[in-house]
Design a protein around this motif. Structure first.
Motif, PDB file in Angstrom:
ATOM      1  N   LYS A  65       2.553  11.386  -2.790  1.00 14.66           N
ATOM      2  CA  LYS A  65       3.660  12.344  -2.713  1.00 14.66           C
ATOM      3  C   LYS A  65       4.227  12.429  -1.291  1.00 14.66           C
ATOM      4  O   LYS A  65       5.431  12.422  -1.094  1.00 14.66           O
ATOM      5  CB  LYS A  65       3.153  13.717  -3.181  1.00 14.66           C
ATOM      6  N   ILE A  73      10.604   8.801  -8.522  1.00 17.27           N
ATOM      7  CA  ILE A  73       9.467   9.614  -8.923  1.00 17.27           C
ATOM      8  C   ILE A  73       9.591   9.803 -10.425  1.00 17.27           C
ATOM      9  O   ILE A  73      10.696  10.041 -10.933  1.00 17.27           O
ATOM     10  CB  ILE A  73       9.439  10.974  -8.182  1.00 17.27           C
ATOM     11  N   TYR A  83       4.915   7.699  -7.732  1.00 17.00           N
ATOM     12  CA  TYR A  83       5.907   7.676  -6.657  1.00 17.00           C
ATOM     13  C   TYR A  83       6.125   6.236  -6.208  1.00 17.00           C
ATOM     14  O   TYR A  83       5.169   5.530  -5.894  1.00 17.00           O
ATOM     15  CB  TYR A  83       5.411   8.500  -5.465  1.00 17.00           C
TER      16      TYR A  83
END
Length: 192
Positions: free
Chosen positions: A82, A129, A113
């Protein structure tokens, strides 16, 4: 003449149980290979379209077992965490691909991601994402009573029941048909 052998009914019951077990645990459909960006592929979005990959991901549904196909030239695809996604950090990717046609299997539920390996490309919107879901059978238990929603908390819209109900209904129908078939086999097998 009456069947006095107990092995035959027990074998039939075993077969029926096995068929039911297989039906309940069988995958619903074939996994899909989904081309990222559709016809656009994996590239830097235009100046006025930095949300291109977010919009693409919102139009698609991803389940465990699917694969993403990234097609690109003079670039790469990095799977990142992330933090790496939001900061376009290419220094510690989970995995990296640079062969121009990379296929990445979505092997678990949750968020994935992806960013371009070129930092400026990521900053210009070449990042993705997406959420991967598992298929679960419809619960037969009654819904729980929940507290009223807080009017000050933003809640994302619920997915349309029409978007996923077909797959779950198909899985339930297949399970019921397999159970009926198993019962029929048991009855025929155990008949005197």
């Amino acid at each position: 003449m009456k069947n006095t052998n107990m092995a035959s009914p027990l074998f039939g019951l075993f077969c029926a149980s096995f068929i039911i077990l297989v039906a309940v645990n069988a995958p619903v459909g074939d996994a899909e290979e989904i081309k990222v960006g559709d016809d656009e592929g994996w590239r830097v979005p235009g100046a006025n379209n930095s949300a291109m990959y977010s919009q693409w991901a919102a139009r698609n549904r991803f389940v465990v077992g699917d694969s993403l196909s990234f097609e690109y030239q003079n670039d790469s695809v990095l799977v990142v965490d992330k933090w790496g996604y939001y900061h376009c950090n290419t220094s510690k990717p989970i995995s990296a691909y640079n062969n121009g046609n990379s296929v990445i299997k979505l092997d678990r539920p949750g968020l994935f991601y992806f960013i371009s390996g070129t930092p400026d490309h990521c900053k210009d919107g070449q990042r993705l994402i997406l959420e991967v879901m598992t298929l679960r059978p419809i619960s037969q238990s009654p819904p729980s009573i929940a507290s009223p929603p807080d009017p000050y908390v933003a809640v994302p819209p619920s997915p349309s029941p029409l978007s996923s109900s077909g797959v779950v209904t198909s899985m339930t129908l297949i399970s019921v048909l397999m159970a009926l078939l198993a019962t029929l086999v048991t009855l025929v097998w155990c008949a005197p």
